[in-house]
Design an enzyme around this catalytic site. Sequence first.
Site, PDB file in Angstrom:
ATOM      1  N   ASN A   1       0.889  -1.231   0.138  1.00 24.73           N
ATOM      2  CA  ASN A   1      -0.042   0.097   0.071  1.00 24.73           C
ATOM      3  C   ASN A   1       0.907   1.349  -0.070  1.00 24.73           C
ATOM      4  O   ASN A   1       1.515   1.496   1.047  1.00 24.73           O
ATOM      5  CB  ASN A   1      -0.831  -0.093   1.222  1.00 24.73           C
ATOM      6  CG  ASN A   1      -1.481   1.131   1.305  1.00 24.73           C
ATOM      7  OD1 ASN A   1      -1.745   1.978   0.410  1.00 24.73           O
ATOM      8  ND2 ASN A   1      -2.270   1.442   2.638  1.00 24.73           N
ATOM      9  N   TRP A   2       0.905   1.986  -1.186  1.00 25.57           N
ATOM     10  CA  TRP A   2       1.862   3.054  -1.182  1.00 25.57           C
ATOM     11  C   TRP A   2       1.268   4.261  -0.719  1.00 25.57           C
ATOM     12  O   TRP A   2       2.012   5.329  -0.478  1.00 25.57           O
ATOM     13  CB  TRP A   2       2.148   3.367  -2.572  1.00 25.57           C
ATOM     14  CG  TRP A   2       3.187   2.298  -3.613  1.00 25.57           C
ATOM     15  CD1 TRP A   2       3.932   1.316  -2.539  1.00 25.57           C
ATOM     16  CD2 TRP A   2       3.296   2.199  -4.664  1.00 25.57           C
ATOM     17  NE1 TRP A   2       4.705   0.607  -3.545  1.00 25.57           N
ATOM     18  CE2 TRP A   2       4.455   1.251  -4.691  1.00 25.57           C
ATOM     19  CE3 TRP A   2       3.253   2.919  -5.833  1.00 25.57           C
ATOM     20  CZ2 TRP A   2       4.958   0.968  -6.065  1.00 25.57           C
ATOM     21  CZ3 TRP A   2       3.865   2.799  -7.054  1.00 25.57           C
ATOM     22  CH2 TRP A   2       4.713   1.573  -7.241  1.00 25.57           C
ATOM     23  N   LYS A   3       0.177   4.287  -0.271  1.00 23.03           N
ATOM     24  CA  LYS A   3      -0.556   5.603   0.446  1.00 23.03           C
ATOM     25  C   LYS A   3      -0.141   6.757  -0.508  1.00 23.03           C
ATOM     26  O   LYS A   3      -0.460   6.762  -1.736  1.00 23.03           O
ATOM     27  CB  LYS A   3      -0.040   5.653   1.801  1.00 23.03           C
ATOM     28  CG  LYS A   3       0.013   4.409   2.455  1.00 23.03           C
ATOM     29  CD  LYS A   3       0.339   4.531   3.955  1.00 23.03           C
ATOM     30  CE  LYS A   3       0.163   3.254   4.549  1.00 23.03           C
ATOM     31  NZ  LYS A   3       0.251   3.269   6.217  1.00 23.03           N
TER      32      LYS A   3
ATOM     33  N   HIS B   1      -9.322   1.544   4.850  1.00 22.81           N
ATOM     34  CA  HIS B   1      -7.837   1.637   5.669  1.00 22.81           C
ATOM     35  C   HIS B   1      -7.997   2.496   6.914  1.00 22.81           C
ATOM     36  O   HIS B   1      -8.741   3.580   6.761  1.00 22.81           O
ATOM     37  CB  HIS B   1      -7.048   2.117   4.510  1.00 22.81           C
ATOM     38  CG  HIS B   1      -5.396   1.922   5.185  1.00 22.81           C
ATOM     39  ND1 HIS B   1      -5.285   3.088   6.134  1.00 22.81           N
ATOM     40  CD2 HIS B   1      -4.646   1.014   5.246  1.00 22.81           C
ATOM     41  CE1 HIS B   1      -3.852   2.471   6.349  1.00 22.81           C
ATOM     42  NE2 HIS B   1      -3.513   1.451   5.674  1.00 22.81           N
TER      43      HIS B   1
ATOM     44  N   GLU C   1      -6.292   4.701   7.635  1.00 21.35           N
ATOM     45  CA  GLU C   1      -6.186   6.131   7.646  1.00 21.35           C
ATOM     46  C   GLU C   1      -7.463   6.945   6.898  1.00 21.35           C
ATOM     47  O   GLU C   1      -7.548   8.015   7.149  1.00 21.35           O
ATOM     48  CB  GLU C   1      -4.952   6.440   6.585  1.00 21.35           C
ATOM     49  CG  GLU C   1      -3.625   6.052   7.580  1.00 21.35           C
ATOM     50  CD  GLU C   1      -2.547   5.489   6.634  1.00 21.35           C
ATOM     51  OE1 GLU C   1      -2.293   5.495   5.427  1.00 21.35           O
ATOM     52  OE2 GLU C   1      -1.757   4.678   7.678  1.00 21.35           O
TER      53      GLU C   1
ATOM     54  N   GLU D   1      -5.580  -4.977  10.386  1.00 21.72           N
ATOM     55  CA  GLU D   1      -4.431  -3.852  10.862  1.00 21.72           C
ATOM     56  C   GLU D   1      -4.675  -3.333  12.211  1.00 21.72           C
ATOM     57  O   GLU D   1      -5.446  -2.108  11.951  1.00 21.72           O
ATOM     58  CB  GLU D   1      -4.399  -2.816   9.615  1.00 21.72           C
ATOM     59  CG  GLU D   1      -4.010  -3.629   8.202  1.00 21.72           C
ATOM     60  CD  GLU D   1      -3.323  -2.769   7.314  1.00 21.72           C
ATOM     61  OE1 GLU D   1      -2.092  -2.839   7.059  1.00 21.72           O
ATOM     62  OE2 GLU D   1      -4.096  -1.687   7.033  1.00 21.72           O
TER      63      GLU D   1
ATOM     64  N   GLY E   1       2.882   1.826  10.922  1.00 21.18           N
ATOM     65  CA  GLY E   1       3.526   2.991  10.579  1.00 21.18           C
ATOM     66  C   GLY E   1       4.412   3.492  11.809  1.00 21.18           C
ATOM     67  O   GLY E   1       5.210   4.257  11.935  1.00 21.18           O
TER      68      GLY E   1
ATOM     69  N   SER F   1       3.500  -2.614  10.166  1.00 25.85           N
ATOM     70  CA  SER F   1       4.920  -2.684  10.420  1.00 25.85           C
ATOM     71  C   SER F   1       5.440  -4.025  10.057  1.00 25.85           C
ATOM     72  O   SER F   1       6.373  -4.536  10.475  1.00 25.85           O
ATOM     73  CB  SER F   1       5.260  -2.410  11.933  1.00 25.85           C
ATOM     74  OG  SER F   1       5.105  -0.995  12.171  1.00 25.85           O
TER      75      SER F   1
ATOM     76  N   GLY G   1       2.708  -1.237   4.158  1.00 25.41           N
ATOM     77  CA  GLY G   1       2.869   0.086   3.786  1.00 25.41           C
ATOM     78  C   GLY G   1       4.406   0.441   3.601  1.00 25.41           C
ATOM     79  O   GLY G   1       5.045   0.320   2.489  1.00 25.41           O
TER      80      GLY G   1
HETATM   81  P1  PGA Z   1       2.995  -0.035   7.388  1.00 27.36           P
HETATM   82  O1  PGA Z   1       1.746   0.172   6.840  1.00 27.36           O
HETATM   83  O2  PGA Z   1       3.331  -1.261   7.003  1.00 27.36           O
HETATM   84  O3  PGA Z   1       3.879   1.185   7.095  1.00 27.36           O
HETATM   85  O4  PGA Z   1       2.773  -0.116   9.031  1.00 27.36           O
HETATM   86  C1  PGA Z   1       0.851  -0.793   6.638  1.00 27.36           C
HETATM   87  C2  PGA Z   1      -0.649  -0.216   6.076  1.00 27.36           C
HETATM   88  O5  PGA Z   1      -0.986   0.976   6.455  1.00 27.36           O
HETATM   89  O6  PGA Z   1      -1.198  -1.114   5.411  1.00 27.36           O
END
Ligand code: PGA
Length: 252
Positions: free
Chosen positions: A9-11, A95, A97, A167, A173, A213, A234
């Site tokens: 997931n590149w966000k 997600h 976010e 998640e 993150g 993570s 991510g």
């Molecule tokens: P992360 O993000 O691997 O940077 O913790 C995971 C995600 O948001 O899907």
Amino acid sequence: MKRKILVGNWKMNKTMKEAIEFANALKDKSIEVEKENIILGIAPSYLCLPIVQKLGGSLITYAQNVHYEESGAFTGEVSIPMLEEIGVSASLIGHSERRTYFKETNETCNLKLKALEKHDMNAIYCVGETLKEYEEDKTKSVIKKQVLKGLEGLSEEYISELTIAYEPVWSIGTGKNASKEIASDICKYIVDVIADKYGDEVASGVYVLYGGSVKPNNIKEYLDDEHIDGALVGGASLKPESFIEMIENIRG
Ligand code: PGA
């Protein structure tokens, strides 16, 4: 036997130029693992979707979000038919976010999942508890509600082909990944919740991923677990070397 899934997931990261570099670097690897039991995917920004789709070999491209209406006065949004036309066949939904910064709820996620079903498009439906909920020991009640509300009104056939990503918000993150025991327990719990409501056969088709993570050095531990079918990643999915390292680590 279920295949293993690794989705990056590149966000809101990567310009078009950077996405092209990544897709070129990954192309051969994605074709190589196609014959194996591994599915690779990337969720780039809308802008980069067509180019990753075109250059990424067998990488599956996911949208990071969709709107549930077909078209209309929704400035800044992207509809499912627009994605369909460029060959995108799946999207992340809910997600954390999106839930936190864009106020998405289980109800709006449900509308989006229903809209995807109508268009025969797959989803990775994301669920997870906040740190406060985790500390108050509410993880399972939060997850149950997210799963049941999110899936309400979907056909059993669609549910049986769905992918759900667990998640925990406190692990995204932050470098504080959930232990394998926690991830395994909740991934199994998600399948149990679906089995209770829709039956074992429907639940047995669902893929459950862990995200939060995940890195090259811990991915294998998660994916070796019988209840974890893959990972949504991510930060560690942004560099081709790191993504390739994760692929190699789950192959071996
Ligand atoms: P992360 O993000 O691997 O940077 O913790 C995971 C995600 O948001 O899907």
